[in-house]
Motif scaffolding. Structure first.
Motif, mmCIF file in Angstrom:
data_model
loop_
_atom_site.group_PDB
_atom_site.id
_atom_site.type_symbol
_atom_site.label_atom_id
_atom_site.label_comp_id
_atom_site.label_asym_id
_atom_site.label_seq_id
_atom_site.Cartn_x
_atom_site.Cartn_y
_atom_site.Cartn_z
ATOM 1 N N ILE A 52 -2.822 4.563 5.780
ATOM 2 C CA ILE A 52 -3.506 5.403 6.773
ATOM 3 C C ILE A 52 -5.004 5.164 6.708
ATOM 4 O O ILE A 52 -5.665 4.979 7.742
ATOM 5 C CB ILE A 52 -3.158 6.885 6.556
ATOM 6 N N ALA A 53 -5.570 5.150 5.505
ATOM 7 C CA ALA A 53 -7.003 4.915 5.344
ATOM 8 C C ALA A 53 -7.387 3.536 5.878
ATOM 9 O O ALA A 53 -8.433 3.374 6.527
ATOM 10 C CB ALA A 53 -7.401 5.049 3.874
ATOM 11 N N MET A 65 0.830 -1.203 0.000
ATOM 12 C CA MET A 65 0.000 0.000 0.000
ATOM 13 C C MET A 65 0.862 1.250 0.000
ATOM 14 O O MET A 65 1.965 1.242 0.530
ATOM 15 C CB MET A 65 -0.874 0.043 1.255
ATOM 16 N N THR A 66 0.288 2.299 -0.550
ATOM 17 C CA THR A 66 0.938 3.599 -0.449
ATOM 18 C C THR A 66 0.724 4.086 0.987
ATOM 19 O O THR A 66 -0.163 3.583 1.698
ATOM 20 C CB THR A 66 0.317 4.613 -1.420
ATOM 21 N N PRO A 67 1.483 5.081 1.428
ATOM 22 C CA PRO A 67 1.256 5.612 2.778
ATOM 23 C C PRO A 67 -0.183 6.079 2.993
ATOM 24 O O PRO A 67 -0.778 5.816 4.048
ATOM 25 C CB PRO A 67 2.251 6.766 2.877
ATOM 26 N N ASP A 68 -0.781 6.739 2.016
ATOM 27 C CA ASP A 68 -2.168 7.208 2.162
ATOM 28 C C ASP A 68 -3.143 6.039 2.257
ATOM 29 O O ASP A 68 -4.102 6.085 3.037
ATOM 30 C CB ASP A 68 -2.555 8.117 0.998
ATOM 31 N N GLU A 69 -2.912 4.990 1.473
ATOM 32 C CA GLU A 69 -3.770 3.807 1.548
ATOM 33 C C GLU A 69 -3.633 3.134 2.910
ATOM 34 O O GLU A 69 -4.620 2.677 3.492
ATOM 35 C CB GLU A 69 -3.403 2.813 0.455
ATOM 36 N N PHE A 99 -9.898 0.258 10.139
ATOM 37 C CA PHE A 99 -9.795 -0.782 11.162
ATOM 38 C C PHE A 99 -10.172 -0.209 12.531
ATOM 39 O O PHE A 99 -10.878 -0.855 13.303
ATOM 40 C CB PHE A 99 -8.380 -1.359 11.195
ATOM 41 N N GLY A 100 -9.725 1.008 12.823
ATOM 42 C CA GLY A 100 -10.082 1.651 14.088
ATOM 43 C C GLY A 100 -11.590 1.816 14.225
ATOM 44 O O GLY A 100 -12.159 1.561 15.285
ATOM 45 N N ARG A 101 -12.241 2.248 13.141
ATOM 46 C CA ARG A 101 -13.711 2.393 13.179
ATOM 47 C C ARG A 101 -14.368 1.024 13.393
ATOM 48 O O ARG A 101 -15.335 0.903 14.142
ATOM 49 C CB ARG A 101 -14.213 3.015 11.882
ATOM 50 N N GLU A 102 -13.811 0.006 12.735
ATOM 51 C CA GLU A 102 -14.371 -1.344 12.840
ATOM 52 C C GLU A 102 -14.317 -1.875 14.274
ATOM 53 O O GLU A 102 -15.295 -2.425 14.771
ATOM 54 C CB GLU A 102 -13.585 -2.262 11.909
#
Length: 64
Positions: free
Chosen positions: A25-26, A19-23, A31-34
């Motif tokens: 982070i997203a 993944m790219t850094p932005d991917e 995962f945090g929301r999950e």
């Protein structure tokens, strides 16, 4: 003798997504929301992380 590879390889049958850094982070934010969806999902995560024991109490290293 062969020198060990410095690049980690996934276990057999597993794939790795680069993944790219932005991917990344997203993905981490999703995962945090999950895991915050409910008390049950949060506790399950904390148990897998070893922060809570099987009874749902703080694991020994985290007790005050």
């Amino acid at each position: 003798m062969n020198k060990p590879s410095k690049v980690a390889t996934p276990p057999r049958g597993k794939s790795v997504v680069v993944m790219t850094p932005d991917e990344r982070i997203a993905d981490m934010q999703a995962f945090g929301r999950e895991i915050r969806e409910s008390k049950k999902t949060a506790q399950a995560f904390l148990m897998r992380a070893g922060i809570l024991d099987k009874k749902g109490e703080l694991a020994k290293p985290y007790r005050g």
